[in-house]
Scaffold this active site. Structure first.
Site, PDB file in Angstrom:
ATOM      1  N   THR A  15       0.836  -1.195   0.000  1.00 56.14           N
ATOM      2  CA  THR A  15       0.000   0.000   0.000  1.00 56.14           C
ATOM      3  C   THR A  15       0.872   1.248   0.000  1.00 56.14           C
ATOM      4  O   THR A  15       2.068   1.181   0.244  1.00 56.14           O
ATOM      5  CB  THR A  15      -0.891   0.062   1.249  1.00 56.14           C
ATOM      6  OG1 THR A  15      -0.043   0.077   2.402  1.00 56.14           O
ATOM      7  CG2 THR A  15      -1.831  -1.111   1.319  1.00 56.14           C
ATOM      8  N   CYS A  16       0.229   2.362  -0.231  1.00 55.95           N
ATOM      9  CA  CYS A  16       0.878   3.676  -0.189  1.00 55.95           C
ATOM     10  C   CYS A  16       1.620   3.835   1.131  1.00 55.95           C
ATOM     11  O   CYS A  16       1.069   3.500   2.158  1.00 55.95           O
ATOM     12  CB  CYS A  16      -0.188   4.762  -0.314  1.00 55.95           C
ATOM     13  SG  CYS A  16       0.424   6.420   0.035  1.00 55.95           S
ATOM     14  N   PRO A  17       2.828   4.330   1.163  1.00 59.57           N
ATOM     15  CA  PRO A  17       3.606   4.885   0.050  1.00 59.57           C
ATOM     16  C   PRO A  17       4.594   3.898  -0.552  1.00 59.57           C
ATOM     17  O   PRO A  17       5.463   4.296  -1.316  1.00 59.57           O
ATOM     18  CB  PRO A  17       4.371   6.016   0.737  1.00 59.57           C
ATOM     19  CG  PRO A  17       4.675   5.476   2.102  1.00 59.57           C
ATOM     20  CD  PRO A  17       3.522   4.565   2.458  1.00 59.57           C
ATOM     21  N   MET A  18       4.469   2.598  -0.238  1.00 58.05           N
ATOM     22  CA  MET A  18       5.500   1.641  -0.647  1.00 58.05           C
ATOM     23  C   MET A  18       5.734   1.528  -2.162  1.00 58.05           C
ATOM     24  O   MET A  18       6.880   1.450  -2.593  1.00 58.05           O
ATOM     25  CB  MET A  18       5.212   0.255  -0.041  1.00 58.05           C
ATOM     26  CG  MET A  18       5.233   0.228   1.491  1.00 58.05           C
ATOM     27  SD  MET A  18       6.723   0.973   2.170  1.00 58.05           S
ATOM     28  CE  MET A  18       7.914  -0.269   1.707  1.00 58.05           C
TER      29      MET A  18
END
Lengths: 190, 130
Positions: A15-18
């Site tokens: 998920t964000c920010p990955m």
């Protein structure tokens, strides 16, 4: 659609920010001009990777959705490429190219972008030889036909036009600016 | 180069995500990022505390959502931030009040006061407070 890439990055399940962080790290492993495929399941990645490309100056080529997986294509842009100076003398505008395509004389449109960029939209009938492969593949081209060389912004096509002239081609024109501003017909590779 | 200055002054799990998501995303677009941790915000970089930050009262049921969405643990985001050269400054004054030492914070933490942060934030393009 089959897209040729230099590197595949797996961001599935992240998920964000990955996805953005991983993309930032992986782009360091690419040579300028190379293309990577980022596989993500985060729905936000569609807006985010485009925004990331805009912020960092790299080229967001497009995305394909396959079920849950979104495949993003990004090309590493070098600083050199962002300069707009061109050296090849003979240039034609996009409007002129459009006219020439409709005309009587048969012309070759040579698209020197990477296969992934070409796959997401090119001028119908254009031949794709990436700039990096031109040295080995220029003999595939017909010396007698006028050649219109195009890329995204007119920079790589300028280098390609110079190279073809060196190789003895006489009717080579650089199309400026390039596919970025092309309003004529395009097709995608199936 | 874009410069992002962040003040982290709260110590819950949600606060930590807000701070580190923005910080790491900013670092990913090659921005220069600095975070000033003050008051409860120091929890976010405390070696033990940042691994078990509390959820706001009444939101414990989101725990499951964090797992389902596979959101990375704060620990991982902290190490990402370090790897991406995010500058982390712990507030000296709060440390004195709370009787904390530099060694109790994650590696790479700098210590400074208000002026240190202001000097960094002076020419920042984006300033955020969480």
């Amino acid at each position: 659609m089959q897209v040729t890439v230099n590197r595949v990055v797996d961001c599935k399940g992240l998920t964000c920010p990955m996805p953005v962080i991983r993309t930032k790290k992986e782009i360091n492993n690419l040579e300028p001009g190379e293309v990577m495929e980022i596989q993500a399941t985060d729905k936000g990645s569609k807006a985010d990777l485009k925004a990331w490309s805009e912020s960092t100056g790299h080229e967001y080529i497009g995305s394909i959705e396959e079920g849950e997986i979104i495949k993003h294509y990004i090309r590493k842009v070098s600083q050199e490429e962002q300069k707009t100076e061109t050296k090849h003398g003979e240039v034609v505008s996009l409007d002129e190219l459009l006219q020439n395509l409709k005309g009587e004389e048969k012309i070759t449109v040579l698209d020197v972008r990477e296969p992934a960029e070409y796959a997401f939209g090119h001028i119908p009938g254009a031949i794709n030889i990436p700039l990096g492969e031109l040295e080995e593949r220029f003999e595939e081209l017909n010396q007698e036909e006028p050649i219109h060389v195009i890329c995204r912004t007119g920079n790589r096509s300028d280098l390609a036009a110079q190279k073809l002239t060196e190789k003895g081609f006489h009717h080579v024109k650089n199309v400026v600016p390039g596919m970025n501003d092309w309003k004529g017909p395009t097709e995608k590779t199936k | 180069m874009t410069k992002v200055a962040i003040i982290a002054s709260n110590g819950g799990l949600f606060d930590a995500y807000k701070v580190f998501n923005i910080a790491t995303a900013a670092a990913s677009i090659d921005a220069e990022v600095g975070i000033f941790f003050t008051f409860e915000g120091l929890n976010l970089i405390h070696k033990d505390a940042h691994k078990k930050l509390p959820m706001p009262a009444g939101t414990e049921h989101f725990q499951e959502g964090f797992q389902r969405a596979n959101v990375p643990p704060i620990e991982e985001l902290v190490s990402m931030a370090k790897e991406l050269d995010v500058k982390m400054i712990a507030c000296q004054m709060t440390m004195d009040v709370m009787n904390l030492e530099k060694e109790q914070f994650v590696e790479g933490t700098d210590v400074g006061g208000a002026a240190t942060f202001l000097n960094f934030a002076r020419d920042a393009n984006i300033t955020l407070t969480f």
